[in-house]
Write an enzyme that holds these catalytic residues in place. Sequence first.
Site, PDB file in Angstrom:
ATOM      1  N   LYS A  13      -0.526   9.957   6.149  1.00  0.00           N
ATOM      2  CA  LYS A  13      -0.479  11.470   6.505  1.00  0.00           C
ATOM      3  C   LYS A  13      -1.050  11.651   7.967  1.00  0.00           C
ATOM      4  O   LYS A  13      -0.954  12.463   8.831  1.00  0.00           O
ATOM      5  CB  LYS A  13      -1.340  12.306   5.499  1.00  0.00           C
ATOM      6  CG  LYS A  13      -0.668  12.334   4.451  1.00  0.00           C
ATOM      7  CD  LYS A  13      -1.400  13.427   3.434  1.00  0.00           C
ATOM      8  CE  LYS A  13      -2.848  13.184   3.384  1.00  0.00           C
ATOM      9  NZ  LYS A  13      -3.179  12.094   2.462  1.00  0.00           N
ATOM     10  N   ARG A 127      -7.230  -1.169   5.993  1.00  0.00           N
ATOM     11  CA  ARG A 127      -7.117  -0.267   7.167  1.00  0.00           C
ATOM     12  C   ARG A 127      -8.687  -0.237   7.679  1.00  0.00           C
ATOM     13  O   ARG A 127      -9.489  -0.135   7.116  1.00  0.00           O
ATOM     14  CB  ARG A 127      -6.964   1.048   6.613  1.00  0.00           C
ATOM     15  CG  ARG A 127      -7.163   2.246   7.451  1.00  0.00           C
ATOM     16  CD  ARG A 127      -6.549   3.652   6.729  1.00  0.00           C
ATOM     17  NE  ARG A 127      -7.460   4.398   5.930  1.00  0.00           N
ATOM     18  CZ  ARG A 127      -7.223   5.609   5.474  1.00  0.00           C
ATOM     19  NH1 ARG A 127      -6.172   6.281   5.692  1.00  0.00           N
ATOM     20  NH2 ARG A 127      -8.167   6.141   4.720  1.00  0.00           N
ATOM     21  N   ARG A 168      -9.965   7.276  -5.760  1.00  0.00           N
ATOM     22  CA  ARG A 168      -8.963   8.581  -4.983  1.00  0.00           C
ATOM     23  C   ARG A 168      -7.693   8.834  -5.372  1.00  0.00           C
ATOM     24  O   ARG A 168      -7.020   9.821  -5.311  1.00  0.00           O
ATOM     25  CB  ARG A 168      -9.078   8.301  -3.381  1.00  0.00           C
ATOM     26  CG  ARG A 168     -10.506   8.405  -2.933  1.00  0.00           C
ATOM     27  CD  ARG A 168     -10.797   7.534  -1.533  1.00  0.00           C
ATOM     28  NE  ARG A 168     -10.182   8.167  -0.421  1.00  0.00           N
ATOM     29  CZ  ARG A 168      -9.489   7.330   0.335  1.00  0.00           C
ATOM     30  NH1 ARG A 168     -10.057   6.087   0.625  1.00  0.00           N
ATOM     31  NH2 ARG A 168      -9.053   7.824   1.426  1.00  0.00           N
TER      32      ARG A 168
END
Length: 211
Positions: A13, A127, A168
């Site tokens: 996103k 990441r 999450r």
Amino acid sequence: MRIILLGPPGVGKGTQGVRLCERLGIPHIATGDLLRFAVKWQTEIGNRAKRYMDAGELVPDEIVLELLRTRLSQPDALDGFVLDGFPRNPAQADALGEILDELGHKLNGVVSLEVPDDEIVERLSARASCPTCGRTFTIKGGEPEVCDVDGERLFQRDDDRPEVIRKRLQVFHQQTSPLVEYYEKQGLLVRVNGVGDVDEIQARMLEAVPG
Ligand code: AMP
């Protein structure tokens, strides 16, 4: 143009949202970024939000809504925006509807970016983020871990650790994914396959957003 980007953490996103905004000339508004800045600067909101973020849980609605309401009333957001990471549950979606009604604005579309969970865990574990511009990178063995744009040393977010990632994702499936149906019923939803090359996915998104 007012667009929501919906999807689990790590689906892309941020990367896709920033590019879409550059293309459309509208701001990218990510509640996760707003919250991380608040935590960094130890504002009252940041201090209240931190423990939820560290645990991979949603920050209480009233805290996020206060941040979002302020951000959406800033002049650059009046002509449009891409919202990333908000809404995260049906109550937030209702609240967003009310804020937009008050401002006399309407949503143009909701893009649901879709990637299988296994790939998400893999992506997030690799990441790293730039502390200055917030861009994210996938760390491959042997590459220097600095931002292409700022030359800053990249860091791994506290909540990108495997145990927090799983939490999450669980929160996403329980609380956020019902929004797919919520916006589908309003005729606003488009689904975009989030697997593939960054440019390829961006092309699919541009095709999907209402003209
Ligand atoms: P993100 O960068 O969107 O993955 O968000 C990082 C963390 O910030 C989340 O795990 C939540 O703790 C918090 N957060 C971001 N956006 C929201 C939201 N709309 N509602 C509640 N918590 C949020």
